[in-house]
Scaffold this motif. Structure first.
Motif, PDB file in Angstrom:
ATOM      1  N   LYS A 175       0.836  -1.206   0.000  1.00  0.00           N
ATOM      2  CA  LYS A 175       0.000   0.000   0.000  1.00  0.00           C
ATOM      3  C   LYS A 175       0.870   1.256   0.000  1.00  0.00           C
ATOM      4  O   LYS A 175       0.600   2.208  -0.739  1.00  0.00           O
ATOM      5  CB  LYS A 175      -0.924   0.008   1.214  1.00  0.00           C
ATOM      6  CG  LYS A 175      -1.807   1.229   1.261  1.00  0.00           C
ATOM      7  CD  LYS A 175      -2.753   1.201   2.443  1.00  0.00           C
ATOM      8  CE  LYS A 175      -3.617   2.459   2.453  1.00  0.00           C
ATOM      9  NZ  LYS A 175      -4.547   2.472   3.575  1.00  0.00           N
ATOM     10  N   GLU A 186       0.951   4.265  -2.812  1.00  0.00           N
ATOM     11  CA  GLU A 186       0.739   5.669  -2.483  1.00  0.00           C
ATOM     12  C   GLU A 186       1.952   6.510  -2.872  1.00  0.00           C
ATOM     13  O   GLU A 186       1.791   7.612  -3.416  1.00  0.00           O
ATOM     14  CB  GLU A 186       0.437   5.813  -0.994  1.00  0.00           C
ATOM     15  CG  GLU A 186      -0.914   5.241  -0.620  1.00  0.00           C
ATOM     16  CD  GLU A 186      -1.163   5.184   0.870  1.00  0.00           C
ATOM     17  OE1 GLU A 186      -0.195   5.262   1.669  1.00  0.00           O
ATOM     18  OE2 GLU A 186      -2.345   5.061   1.252  1.00  0.00           O
ATOM     19  N   ASN A 246      -3.934   7.004  -5.798  1.00  0.00           N
ATOM     20  CA  ASN A 246      -4.770   7.253  -4.627  1.00  0.00           C
ATOM     21  C   ASN A 246      -5.463   6.003  -4.111  1.00  0.00           C
ATOM     22  O   ASN A 246      -5.691   5.868  -2.913  1.00  0.00           O
ATOM     23  CB  ASN A 246      -5.820   8.330  -4.925  1.00  0.00           C
ATOM     24  CG  ASN A 246      -5.182   9.683  -5.158  1.00  0.00           C
ATOM     25  OD1 ASN A 246      -4.209  10.037  -4.510  1.00  0.00           O
ATOM     26  ND2 ASN A 246      -5.729  10.426  -6.099  1.00  0.00           N
ATOM     27  N   THR A 247      -5.829   5.114  -5.000  1.00  0.00           N
ATOM     28  CA  THR A 247      -6.557   3.916  -4.590  1.00  0.00           C
ATOM     29  C   THR A 247      -5.937   2.671  -5.223  1.00  0.00           C
ATOM     30  O   THR A 247      -5.230   2.748  -6.235  1.00  0.00           O
ATOM     31  CB  THR A 247      -8.041   3.976  -5.031  1.00  0.00           C
ATOM     32  OG1 THR A 247      -8.103   3.943  -6.468  1.00  0.00           O
ATOM     33  CG2 THR A 247      -8.737   5.230  -4.514  1.00  0.00           C
ATOM     34  N   LYS A 266      -7.655   0.517  -6.741  1.00  0.00           N
ATOM     35  CA  LYS A 266      -8.321   0.410  -8.042  1.00  0.00           C
ATOM     36  C   LYS A 266      -7.545   1.186  -9.105  1.00  0.00           C
ATOM     37  O   LYS A 266      -7.353   0.702 -10.217  1.00  0.00           O
ATOM     38  CB  LYS A 266      -9.748   0.936  -7.947  1.00  0.00           C
ATOM     39  CG  LYS A 266     -10.495   0.894  -9.248  1.00  0.00           C
ATOM     40  CD  LYS A 266     -11.896   1.446  -9.111  1.00  0.00           C
ATOM     41  CE  LYS A 266     -12.587   1.404 -10.466  1.00  0.00           C
ATOM     42  NZ  LYS A 266     -13.936   1.938 -10.418  1.00  0.00           N
ATOM     43  N   ASP A 267      -7.100   2.396  -8.764  1.00  0.00           N
ATOM     44  CA  ASP A 267      -6.337   3.208  -9.713  1.00  0.00           C
ATOM     45  C   ASP A 267      -5.080   2.473 -10.176  1.00  0.00           C
ATOM     46  O   ASP A 267      -4.771   2.448 -11.367  1.00  0.00           O
ATOM     47  CB  ASP A 267      -5.923   4.538  -9.077  1.00  0.00           C
ATOM     48  CG  ASP A 267      -7.079   5.475  -8.810  1.00  0.00           C
ATOM     49  OD1 ASP A 267      -8.159   5.304  -9.416  1.00  0.00           O
ATOM     50  OD2 ASP A 267      -6.903   6.395  -7.981  1.00  0.00           O
ATOM     51  N   ARG A 308      -6.540  -5.661  -4.748  1.00  0.00           N
ATOM     52  CA  ARG A 308      -7.095  -5.106  -3.508  1.00  0.00           C
ATOM     53  C   ARG A 308      -6.976  -6.109  -2.364  1.00  0.00           C
ATOM     54  O   ARG A 308      -6.684  -5.736  -1.231  1.00  0.00           O
ATOM     55  CB  ARG A 308      -8.556  -4.681  -3.689  1.00  0.00           C
ATOM     56  CG  ARG A 308      -8.687  -3.333  -4.366  1.00  0.00           C
ATOM     57  CD  ARG A 308     -10.098  -2.770  -4.313  1.00  0.00           C
ATOM     58  NE  ARG A 308     -10.996  -3.539  -5.161  1.00  0.00           N
ATOM     59  CZ  ARG A 308     -12.092  -4.157  -4.740  1.00  0.00           C
ATOM     60  NH1 ARG A 308     -12.465  -4.095  -3.493  1.00  0.00           N
ATOM     61  NH2 ARG A 308     -12.853  -4.827  -5.580  1.00  0.00           N
TER      62      ARG A 308
END
Length: 67
Positions: free
Chosen positions: A8, A12, A17-18, A20-21, A34
């Motif tokens: 994670k 970042e 941001n996510t 999913k992105d 995820r």
């Protein structure tokens, strides 16, 4: 820090941001990515290496842009 937490953080740091992105940008299965990032599913070494290579490439590219 657990592997999924480092994943994670790498995402970042690469500017996504996510989860999913990131999954969409790299063409990864979103649900699988995820699950890896949330720590709900183990990550095999070849997959972890794939993620690392992808995020390292983004990091190197952004460093070149700043120069």
């Amino acid at each position: 820090m657990e592997l999924h937490e480092r994943l994670k953080q790498a995402r970042e740091n690469a500017g996504y941001n996510t989860a999913k992105d990131a999954a969409e940008a790299f063409g990864w299965n979103e649900v699988t990515y995820r699950s890896h990032e949330a720590g709900d599913r183990g990550i095999r070494k070849p997959v972890a290496e794939k993620y690392a290579r992808a995020f390292q490439e983004i990091g190197r590219a952004s460093c070149r842009e700043r120069v």
